[in-house]
Write a protein that holds these residues in place. Sequence first.
Motif, PDB file in Angstrom:
ATOM      1  N   ILE A 103      49.736  33.495 -58.825  1.00  0.00           N
ATOM      2  CA  ILE A 103      48.316  33.143 -58.784  1.00  0.00           C
ATOM      3  C   ILE A 103      47.918  33.184 -57.313  1.00  0.00           C
ATOM      4  CG2 ILE A 103      46.586  31.345 -59.164  1.00  0.00           C
ATOM      5  CD1 ILE A 103      48.249  30.417 -61.549  1.00  0.00           C
ATOM      6  N   TRP A 104      47.006  34.062 -56.982  1.00  0.00           N
ATOM      7  CA  TRP A 104      46.596  34.266 -55.597  1.00  0.00           C
ATOM      8  C   TRP A 104      45.379  33.397 -55.281  1.00  0.00           C
ATOM      9  CZ3 TRP A 104      50.001  36.832 -52.821  1.00  0.00           C
ATOM     10  CH2 TRP A 104      50.837  37.746 -53.457  1.00  0.00           C
ATOM     11  N   VAL A 105      45.528  32.441 -54.337  1.00  0.00           N
ATOM     12  CA  VAL A 105      44.435  31.561 -53.913  1.00  0.00           C
ATOM     13  C   VAL A 105      44.367  31.591 -52.390  1.00  0.00           C
ATOM     14  CG1 VAL A 105      43.524  29.220 -53.945  1.00  0.00           C
ATOM     15  CG2 VAL A 105      44.780  30.075 -55.928  1.00  0.00           C
ATOM     16  N   PHE A 106      43.156  31.717 -51.848  1.00  0.00           N
ATOM     17  CA  PHE A 106      42.948  31.844 -50.404  1.00  0.00           C
ATOM     18  C   PHE A 106      41.853  30.890 -49.935  1.00  0.00           C
ATOM     19  CE2 PHE A 106      44.606  35.764 -52.067  1.00  0.00           C
ATOM     20  CZ  PHE A 106      45.600  36.085 -51.167  1.00  0.00           C
ATOM     21  N   ASN A 107      41.891  30.572 -48.660  1.00  0.00           N
ATOM     22  CA  ASN A 107      40.895  29.681 -48.065  1.00  0.00           C
ATOM     23  C   ASN A 107      39.592  30.391 -47.737  1.00  0.00           C
ATOM     24  OD1 ASN A 107      42.505  27.349 -48.140  1.00  0.00           O
ATOM     25  ND2 ASN A 107      43.551  27.990 -46.277  1.00  0.00           N
ATOM     26  N   THR A 108      39.668  31.689 -47.481  1.00  0.00           N
ATOM     27  CA  THR A 108      38.449  32.430 -47.142  1.00  0.00           C
ATOM     28  C   THR A 108      38.266  33.623 -48.076  1.00  0.00           C
ATOM     29  OG1 THR A 108      39.483  33.983 -45.594  1.00  0.00           O
ATOM     30  CG2 THR A 108      38.752  31.839 -44.693  1.00  0.00           C
ATOM     31  N   GLU A 109      37.035  33.998 -48.256  1.00  0.00           N
ATOM     32  CA  GLU A 109      36.718  35.147 -49.095  1.00  0.00           C
ATOM     33  C   GLU A 109      37.269  36.433 -48.478  1.00  0.00           C
ATOM     34  OE1 GLU A 109      32.922  36.934 -51.576  1.00  0.00           O
ATOM     35  OE2 GLU A 109      32.551  35.585 -49.906  1.00  0.00           O
ATOM     36  N   SER A 110      37.265  36.504 -47.163  1.00  0.00           N
ATOM     37  CA  SER A 110      37.785  37.680 -46.471  1.00  0.00           C
ATOM     38  C   SER A 110      39.269  37.895 -46.760  1.00  0.00           C
ATOM     39  CB  SER A 110      37.559  37.529 -44.967  1.00  0.00           C
ATOM     40  OG  SER A 110      38.127  38.613 -44.274  1.00  0.00           O
ATOM     41  N   GLU A 111      40.060  36.815 -46.700  1.00  0.00           N
ATOM     42  CA  GLU A 111      41.487  36.910 -47.009  1.00  0.00           C
ATOM     43  C   GLU A 111      41.693  37.354 -48.457  1.00  0.00           C
ATOM     44  OE1 GLU A 111      43.695  33.434 -44.471  1.00  0.00           O
ATOM     45  OE2 GLU A 111      42.326  32.794 -46.068  1.00  0.00           O
ATOM     46  N   ALA A 112      40.911  36.805 -49.354  1.00  0.00           N
ATOM     47  CA  ALA A 112      41.032  37.150 -50.773  1.00  0.00           C
ATOM     48  C   ALA A 112      40.678  38.615 -51.012  1.00  0.00           C
ATOM     49  CB  ALA A 112      40.140  36.240 -51.607  1.00  0.00           C
ATOM     50  N   ASN A 113      39.635  39.091 -50.355  1.00  0.00           N
ATOM     51  CA  ASN A 113      39.240  40.493 -50.511  1.00  0.00           C
ATOM     52  C   ASN A 113      40.293  41.442 -49.954  1.00  0.00           C
ATOM     53  OD1 ASN A 113      36.747  40.554 -51.946  1.00  0.00           O
ATOM     54  ND2 ASN A 113      35.759  39.684 -50.147  1.00  0.00           N
TER      55      ASN A 113
END
Length: 68
Positions: A37-47
């Motif tokens: 499950i991929w979870v990130f603090n910023t939208e940029s990292e997630a993208n």
Amino acid sequence: MSYKILKQLIPAPSGSDPSWAQRKNVWVEKLTSEDTIWVFNTESEANTKKNELTEADSTNRIYKVVQS
């Protein structure tokens, strides 16, 4: 706020689904118990990770980033 990556449950083969088919609209965090499950603090990292997953997926599955 955090962001996570969802993936299509079943990738639609290009051009073969009728217009009413909804499988392309079913999104999941994991396909199997071994998936991450991929979870990130910023939208940029997630993208960035979404783009990596998309490029590495030979099934042409679509990935998307959502707020969690």
